[in-house]
Scaffold this active site. Structure first.
Site, PDB file in Angstrom:
ATOM      1  N   ALA A 134       0.861  -1.187   0.000  1.00  0.00           N
ATOM      2  CA  ALA A 134       0.000   0.000   0.000  1.00  0.00           C
ATOM      3  C   ALA A 134       0.897   1.236   0.000  1.00  0.00           C
ATOM      4  CB  ALA A 134      -0.888  -0.015   1.239  1.00  0.00           C
ATOM      5  N   GLY A 155       0.617  -5.270   0.442  1.00  0.00           N
ATOM      6  CA  GLY A 155      -0.497  -5.323  -0.508  1.00  0.00           C
ATOM      7  C   GLY A 155      -0.084  -5.961  -1.817  1.00  0.00           C
ATOM      8  N   GLU A 179      -0.473  -9.471  -1.396  1.00  0.00           N
ATOM      9  CA  GLU A 179      -1.919  -9.773  -1.357  1.00  0.00           C
ATOM     10  C   GLU A 179      -2.528  -9.760  -2.748  1.00  0.00           C
ATOM     11  OE1 GLU A 179      -2.407  -6.767   1.752  1.00  0.00           O
ATOM     12  OE2 GLU A 179      -3.474  -8.307   2.908  1.00  0.00           O
ATOM     13  N   GLU A 182       3.975  -5.879   7.000  1.00  0.00           N
ATOM     14  CA  GLU A 182       3.128  -4.920   7.691  1.00  0.00           C
ATOM     15  C   GLU A 182       3.458  -4.787   9.179  1.00  0.00           C
ATOM     16  OE1 GLU A 182       2.234  -6.966   5.357  1.00  0.00           O
ATOM     17  OE2 GLU A 182       0.577  -6.199   4.152  1.00  0.00           O
TER      18      GLU A 182
END
Ligand code: T1G
Length: 679
Positions: free
Chosen positions: A63, A102, A105, A125
């Site tokens: 992110a 992310g 992901e 994270e």
């Protein structure tokens, strides 16, 4: 701003490409473009398969951290990825660089993942005080199992493509230079087959069959995760993946994620992420300043520091000539270097061949003339100004023109040392922290005349040898040791007033430091520098030494130690301190842990304020970087200056005044203006 997401066809395969330098962070424009192109591809009957990849140096690296803390903007990554995974058309992630957070992901929501051999993939994270927030904690355990998922989600370190393939996270390793072509071929071969969805995987049942997995893993990480919130939340999320449906698990992940995002720890760790990168920038040294080549390094002094310093360069592949005055000292020094490397190899963190290669780059000598072809010479000799000046005068005679001459001094005036040479522009401080081959922090101490290219070279070299470098100005103790000094003063004052020395240590332990000042003194040895005259007692340390209490080394210092080095507070020490205090005419009183914490930490923040006002640090976040990397300040509070901002500068000023401690004008002005150090 150009659209970072484009798509093009290769026959019936749609290739969606992100081009969002520097790391393809999944910012709003990227998420929106991804959603658009995925929906278009899924709706287009001519498209039978999809490849998702990135231009530039890496697959999505997570992110966009700069968006955190701001009002969230759609579309959500989670929904986009769910829609993509629900497709019956095979979607393949083509991975290079570092697929992180992310990015990992996105890859997990694809039906297949292929990667080049040099790629890495992970969920870092927790290093930002968070957990994955786009179903990573739910898809990963279903794909690879809870046991294999835990180190990735809780540890946060990426793994190699081959390791990822071995646990089933990557389906195939493809050509380093043919990623797109190989990914398209892989996708084409999957057309018409049922697609595997990670969210439907059942590997997570290992955590149901053996629920102890989670407690065993938590216990194995206990020391590393002490005080951090995110790792425990990460374990809970992975555990939920085995106990709940995918939808319920995603909701559980979301709840845990939002709680962390709203907490102080994540704010602190995101601050640190950018602080560490900001420290690389030297405000008045342009980024394109020429770098001087460092092909060979000289180290003067083969003691603990000199040997440790030399290892940094040997390990980085840079030859080192190490100089001592006596053969036995030289032999001892090179022997210690080899012993350290052998220990590293024994721990499996270096091959025997690697040890020989590193040792092969080391040239011991007793002759200054052998330093003549070094591009950088670092002295790590006795911490006395006359000795340093003598060394630098000699160096000035033998070192080649353009060589950088660095002192490893912890406190002394680098400008005065520079004046002992005819080349002050090439002199600076490179302050390593012991053990120098382990500690990440390097203070680059810039003298008044240190040249820009010398500073730029030192900063780049720091990165080459794996250090986190911070530029400091010339003052007593630079940044770190200068702030350590008021904390030590208060620690000694407190126990003379009656505070239990173990309470002083416990306050810092509970705050998150690895140990307190008196435990540290026992570890290092209380008798270091003792004059050995038990009748001469002018300090508490001398009082302890006079009673034969030298520290861990002889089983008793501030604390008593058993064979396993477990420490217990000593009533004898308490009596020695009380007797010394009485002799000093110090009235005794009980001191609360609250007072201890304020008197240990607030003077450090005040010293930090003075360092900033004097321009001895470029920015408050640099001070945070120093203390987190050099002294164990707990990362989850962001460093002394960020923590001062968190509790409020007014609180710090009031605390200092309550205890009769000095408040710098700079700190008072900022507090009164309602300002912060960092934000
Ligand atoms: N967001 C914004 N900026 C980033 C960024 C990110 N994720 N990663 C790097 N940058 C900037 C960085 O500040 C620097 O800027 C430049 O890029 C180069 O970085 C939803 C919630 C990828 C291994 O934690 O680990 O995904 O200083 O100097 O040494 O579940 O950057 O040039 O102005 O570090 O080659 C998870 C963080 C986010 C990865 C490259 N992802 N980044 O290292 O370059 S949370 C991360 C890194 C998340 C999801 C959750 C490294 C790198 P500037 P750099 P590098």
């Amino acid at each position: 701003m150009t659209d970072p997401i484009t798509a093009r066809r290769n026959g019936e395969v749609l290739i969606i490409v992100s081009n969002n330098p520097p790391v393809n962070a999944l910012g709003q424009a990227v998420r929106s473009g991804l959603k658009r192109e995925i929906e278009a591809g899924l709706a287009d009957d001519a498209v039978k398969a999809i490849v998702v990849r990135c231009d530039g140096r890496t697959f999505f690296a997570g992110a966009d951290i700069t968006e955190f803390g701001k009002a969230p903007q759609g579309p959500s990554l989670l929904e986009t990825l769910d829609a993509m995974e629900a497709s019956d058309k095979p979607v393949v992630a083509a991975i290079h660089g570092t697929a992180l957070g992310g990015g990992c992901e996105v890859a997990l929501a694809c039906h297949y993942r292929v990667a080049v051999p040099s790629a890495k993939i992970g969920l870092p994270e927790v290093k930002l005080g968070l957990i994955p927030g786009a179903a990573g904690t739910q898809r990963l355990p279903r794909l690879v199992g809870a046991e294999a998922a835990l180190p990735l989600v809780v540890g946060g370190d990426p793994i190699s493509a081959s390791k990822a393939e071995s646990i089933g996270l990557i389906d195939a390793i493809v050509g380093e230079d043919s990623l797109e072509a190989d990914a398209v071929a892989f996708a084409r071969a999957k057309i018409g087959q049922p697609v595997p969805r990670a969210s439907e995987g059942t590997k997570n049942q290992d955590g149901v069959r053996d629920p102890d997995i989670f407690d065993r893993f938590r216990a194995s990480q206990a020391r590393k995760i002490r005080g951090f919130d995110a790792p425990n939340a990460a374990i809970e999320a992975v555990k939920a993946a085995g106990e709940l449906s995918y939808a319920e698990g995603v909701k559980r992940e979301r709840d845990l994620f939002l709680k962390l995002m709203g907490g102080t720890q994540s704010a602190a760790m995101r601050h640190y992420f950018f602080a560490e990168r900001a420290a690389n920038k030297i405000d008045d040294v342009p980024a394109d300043t020429p770098i001087l080549p460092i092909r060979k390094v000289g180290v003067i002094g083969a003691g603990t520091m000199g040997g440790g310093i030399a290892m940094n360069f040997l390990t980085a592949g840079i030859p080192v000539t190490i100089l001592e005055m006596q053969q036995d000292a030289l032999d001892r020094g090179t022997g210690t270097i080899r012993k350290n490397y052998d220990a590293t190899a024994k721990r499996g963190r270096m091959t025997a061949d690697g040890v020989e290669q590193a040792m092969g780059r080391l040239t011991p000598t007793l002759d200054y003339a052998d330093l003549a072809d070094c591009d950088l010479v670092i002295e790590a000799v006795y911490e006395a100004m006359d000795v340093k000046k003598e060394v630098f005068a000699k160096l000035d005679e033998v070192a080649k023109q353009g060589a950088i001459l660095a002192t490893n001094t912890s406190y002394l005036d680098v400008d005065e040392i520079a004046r002992a040479t005819s080349r002050p522009g090439y002199v600076l401080g490179l302050h390593f922290f012991s053990p120098a081959n382990v500690m990440k922090l390097l203070e680059i101490v810039r003298g008044k005349e240190t040249r820009a290219d010398v500073l730029a070279t030192a900063m780049k070299l720091a990165k080459t040898i794996g250090k986190v470098a911070v530029v400091a100005g010339v003052c007593h103790g630079f940044i770190g040791n200068r702030m350590l000094s008021p904390r030590q003063q208060q620690a000694n004052a407190l126990i003379l007033e009656g505070a239990n020395y173990w309470d002083v240590d416990d306050v810092l332990l509970e705050f998150g430091f690895p140990m307190g000042p008196f435990q540290m003194a026992d570890l290092a040895g209380i008798d270091i520098g003792w004059h050995r005259d038990p009748s001469r007692v002018e300090t508490i340390r001398e009082a302890l030494c006079a009673k034969g209490r030298f520290g861990q080394k002889n089983g008793k210092g501030f604390y008593d130690y058993d064979e396993a080095r477990n420490r217990t507070p000593s009533e004898e020490t308490k009596a020695i301190v009380a007797e010394f205090a009485a002799r000093e005419g110090k009235p005794q009183r009980a001191v609360s842990k609250e007072e201890i914490r304020e008197r240990l930490l607030y003077p450090m923040m005040n010293e930090g304020a003075m360092i900033l006002e004097e321009g001895m640090a470029q920015r408050a976040s640099d001070i945070d970087v120093v203390w987190i990397n050099g002294y164990g300040w707990p990362l989850y509070t962001g460093g002394p200056m960020f923590w001062a901002d968190t509790i409020g500068l007014k609180t710090v000023v009031e605390g200092l005044e309550r205890h009769g401690l000095p408040v710098s004008n700079y700190l008072r002005r900022k507090a009164e203006a309602g300002e912060t150090f960092n934000r």
